[in-house]
Design a protein around this motif. Sequence first.
Motif, PDB file in Angstrom:
ATOM      1  N   ASP A  18       0.830  -1.211   0.000  1.00 43.20           N
ATOM      2  CA  ASP A  18       0.000   0.000   0.000  1.00 43.20           C
ATOM      3  C   ASP A  18       0.863   1.260   0.000  1.00 43.20           C
ATOM      4  O   ASP A  18       2.060   1.227   0.248  1.00 43.20           O
ATOM      5  CB  ASP A  18      -0.952  -0.001   1.197  1.00 43.20           C
ATOM      6  N   HIS A  19       0.246   2.382  -0.254  1.00 42.69           N
ATOM      7  CA  HIS A  19       0.915   3.663  -0.450  1.00 42.69           C
ATOM      8  C   HIS A  19       0.721   4.590   0.754  1.00 42.69           C
ATOM      9  O   HIS A  19      -0.150   4.364   1.593  1.00 42.69           O
ATOM     10  CB  HIS A  19       0.315   4.342  -1.693  1.00 42.69           C
ATOM     11  N   LEU A  20       1.531   5.624   0.814  1.00 42.51           N
ATOM     12  CA  LEU A  20       1.393   6.660   1.838  1.00 42.51           C
ATOM     13  C   LEU A  20       0.195   7.543   1.501  1.00 42.51           C
ATOM     14  O   LEU A  20      -0.200   7.620   0.345  1.00 42.51           O
ATOM     15  CB  LEU A  20       2.667   7.500   1.906  1.00 42.51           C
ATOM     16  N   PRO A  21      -0.400   8.207   2.471  1.00 43.03           N
ATOM     17  CA  PRO A  21      -0.040   8.248   3.884  1.00 43.03           C
ATOM     18  C   PRO A  21      -0.340   6.916   4.572  1.00 43.03           C
ATOM     19  O   PRO A  21      -1.204   6.153   4.119  1.00 43.03           O
ATOM     20  CB  PRO A  21      -0.919   9.363   4.454  1.00 43.03           C
ATOM     21  N   ALA A  22       0.391   6.667   5.647  1.00 46.78           N
ATOM     22  CA  ALA A  22       0.184   5.429   6.412  1.00 46.78           C
ATOM     23  C   ALA A  22      -1.264   5.380   6.899  1.00 46.78           C
ATOM     24  O   ALA A  22      -1.763   6.339   7.482  1.00 46.78           O
ATOM     25  CB  ALA A  22       1.155   5.383   7.584  1.00 46.78           C
ATOM     26  N   HIS A  23      -1.926   4.260   6.638  1.00 49.24           N
ATOM     27  CA  HIS A  23      -3.343   4.132   6.979  1.00 49.24           C
ATOM     28  C   HIS A  23      -3.705   2.660   7.170  1.00 49.24           C
ATOM     29  O   HIS A  23      -2.917   1.776   6.888  1.00 49.24           O
ATOM     30  CB  HIS A  23      -4.202   4.745   5.871  1.00 49.24           C
ATOM     31  N   PHE A  24      -4.914   2.451   7.648  1.00 46.53           N
ATOM     32  CA  PHE A  24      -5.452   1.098   7.766  1.00 46.53           C
ATOM     33  C   PHE A  24      -6.891   1.104   7.283  1.00 46.53           C
ATOM     34  O   PHE A  24      -7.525   2.155   7.152  1.00 46.53           O
ATOM     35  CB  PHE A  24      -5.328   0.558   9.202  1.00 46.53           C
ATOM     36  N   HIS A  25      -7.390  -0.085   6.994  1.00 45.55           N
ATOM     37  CA  HIS A  25      -8.731  -0.263   6.456  1.00 45.55           C
ATOM     38  C   HIS A  25      -9.615  -0.925   7.511  1.00 45.55           C
ATOM     39  O   HIS A  25      -9.158  -1.792   8.247  1.00 45.55           O
ATOM     40  CB  HIS A  25      -8.672  -1.133   5.203  1.00 45.55           C
ATOM     41  N   VAL A  26     -10.869  -0.498   7.549  1.00 50.19           N
ATOM     42  CA  VAL A  26     -11.826  -1.020   8.526  1.00 50.19           C
ATOM     43  C   VAL A  26     -13.076  -1.483   7.785  1.00 50.19           C
ATOM     44  O   VAL A  26     -13.572  -0.795   6.893  1.00 50.19           O
ATOM     45  CB  VAL A  26     -12.214   0.073   9.550  1.00 50.19           C
ATOM     46  N   GLN A  27     -13.567  -2.650   8.177  1.00 52.94           N
ATOM     47  CA  GLN A  27     -14.825  -3.187   7.665  1.00 52.94           C
ATOM     48  C   GLN A  27     -15.755  -3.397   8.859  1.00 52.94           C
ATOM     49  O   GLN A  27     -15.331  -3.940   9.888  1.00 52.94           O
ATOM     50  CB  GLN A  27     -14.600  -4.539   6.980  1.00 52.94           C
ATOM     51  N   TYR A  28     -17.001  -2.961   8.718  1.00 54.73           N
ATOM     52  CA  TYR A  28     -17.968  -3.171   9.790  1.00 54.73           C
ATOM     53  C   TYR A  28     -19.383  -3.117   9.223  1.00 54.73           C
ATOM     54  O   TYR A  28     -19.783  -2.092   8.656  1.00 54.73           O
ATOM     55  CB  TYR A  28     -17.817  -2.106  10.881  1.00 54.73           C
ATOM     56  N   ALA A  29     -20.119  -4.188   9.358  1.00 53.63           N
ATOM     57  CA  ALA A  29     -21.545  -4.245   9.026  1.00 53.63           C
ATOM     58  C   ALA A  29     -21.868  -3.621   7.666  1.00 53.63           C
ATOM     59  O   ALA A  29     -22.771  -2.793   7.556  1.00 53.63           O
ATOM     60  CB  ALA A  29     -22.356  -3.581  10.128  1.00 53.63           C
ATOM     61  N   HIS A  31     -20.115  -1.524   6.009  1.00 52.87           N
ATOM     62  CA  HIS A  31     -19.428  -0.243   5.841  1.00 52.87           C
ATOM     63  C   HIS A  31     -17.933  -0.502   5.723  1.00 52.87           C
ATOM     64  O   HIS A  31     -17.417  -1.463   6.276  1.00 52.87           O
ATOM     65  CB  HIS A  31     -19.657   0.669   7.058  1.00 52.87           C
ATOM     66  N   SER A  32     -17.245   0.402   5.029  1.00 47.67           N
ATOM     67  CA  SER A  32     -15.795   0.304   4.968  1.00 47.67           C
ATOM     68  C   SER A  32     -15.212   1.706   5.028  1.00 47.67           C
ATOM     69  O   SER A  32     -15.845   2.680   4.607  1.00 47.67           O
ATOM     70  CB  SER A  32     -15.332  -0.421   3.712  1.00 47.67           C
ATOM     71  N   SER A  39      -3.201  11.065  12.025  1.00 52.61           N
ATOM     72  CA  SER A  39      -4.251  11.989  12.479  1.00 52.61           C
ATOM     73  C   SER A  39      -5.504  11.271  12.966  1.00 52.61           C
ATOM     74  O   SER A  39      -6.357  11.886  13.611  1.00 52.61           O
ATOM     75  CB  SER A  39      -4.639  12.926  11.338  1.00 52.61           C
ATOM     76  N   LEU A  40      -5.632   9.998  12.632  1.00 54.66           N
ATOM     77  CA  LEU A  40      -6.822   9.185  12.895  1.00 54.66           C
ATOM     78  C   LEU A  40      -8.059   9.765  12.219  1.00 54.66           C
ATOM     79  O   LEU A  40      -9.182   9.512  12.621  1.00 54.66           O
ATOM     80  CB  LEU A  40      -7.040   8.984  14.399  1.00 54.66           C
ATOM     81  N   ALA A  41      -7.823  10.539  11.166  1.00 56.54           N
ATOM     82  CA  ALA A  41      -8.920  11.093  10.376  1.00 56.54           C
ATOM     83  C   ALA A  41      -9.394  10.071   9.354  1.00 56.54           C
ATOM     84  O   ALA A  41      -8.614   9.250   8.860  1.00 56.54           O
ATOM     85  CB  ALA A  41      -8.459  12.358   9.654  1.00 56.54           C
ATOM     86  N   LEU A  42     -10.660  10.129   9.046  1.00 53.84           N
ATOM     87  CA  LEU A  42     -11.247   9.282   8.017  1.00 53.84           C
ATOM     88  C   LEU A  42     -10.790   9.806   6.656  1.00 53.84           C
ATOM     89  O   LEU A  42     -11.043  10.962   6.319  1.00 53.84           O
ATOM     90  CB  LEU A  42     -12.767   9.341   8.139  1.00 53.84           C
ATOM     91  N   ILE A  43     -10.078   8.982   5.903  1.00 55.72           N
ATOM     92  CA  ILE A  43      -9.582   9.362   4.582  1.00 55.72           C
ATOM     93  C   ILE A  43     -10.642   9.082   3.523  1.00 55.72           C
ATOM     94  O   ILE A  43     -10.821   9.839   2.579  1.00 55.72           O
ATOM     95  CB  ILE A  43      -8.292   8.600   4.226  1.00 55.72           C
ATOM     96  N   ASP A  46     -17.045   5.374   5.156  1.00 60.47           N
ATOM     97  CA  ASP A  46     -17.818   5.807   6.318  1.00 60.47           C
ATOM     98  C   ASP A  46     -18.011   4.644   7.280  1.00 60.47           C
ATOM     99  O   ASP A  46     -17.895   3.485   6.909  1.00 60.47           O
ATOM    100  CB  ASP A  46     -19.175   6.365   5.895  1.00 60.47           C
ATOM    101  N   LEU A  47     -18.253   5.001   8.527  1.00 61.64           N
ATOM    102  CA  LEU A  47     -18.559   4.034   9.587  1.00 61.64           C
ATOM    103  C   LEU A  47     -19.643   4.636  10.459  1.00 61.64           C
ATOM    104  O   LEU A  47     -19.688   5.859  10.639  1.00 61.64           O
ATOM    105  CB  LEU A  47     -17.328   3.777  10.463  1.00 61.64           C
ATOM    106  N   PRO A  48     -20.499   3.804  11.045  1.00 61.63           N
ATOM    107  CA  PRO A  48     -21.428   4.318  12.033  1.00 61.63           C
ATOM    108  C   PRO A  48     -20.653   4.966  13.191  1.00 61.63           C
ATOM    109  O   PRO A  48     -19.530   4.553  13.503  1.00 61.63           O
ATOM    110  CB  PRO A  48     -22.185   3.074  12.512  1.00 61.63           C
TER     111      PRO A  48
END
Length: 86
Positions: A18-29, A31-32, A39-43, A46-48
């Motif tokens: 993967d590419h910069l900026p350093a980030h991670f992916h989240v899956q939930y119900a 949503h992704s 920064s812990l900002a959403l790039i 969306d998530l609930p």
Amino acid sequence: MPEMARFYGIVVQVYYGDHLPAHFHVQYAGHSAKIDIESLALIEGDLPARAKGLVIEWATLHRDELREAFNKAANLQQPGSIDPLP
């Protein structure tokens, strides 16, 4: 795509190469989201609100491990796992 953590139905992953900026992916119900490690900002996505709050709480506790995992995965190495929220 390696899974680093799973808690409360939330799945946290990183992508190999993967590419910069350093980030991670989240899956939930159905949503992704993609979240910036620094920064812990959403790039992207969306998530609930409740799930997003849990992810931010978890990421705050494990930011150094997330940086290391992202760097490993970006270099095509196994990122390992990170403890879930209790």
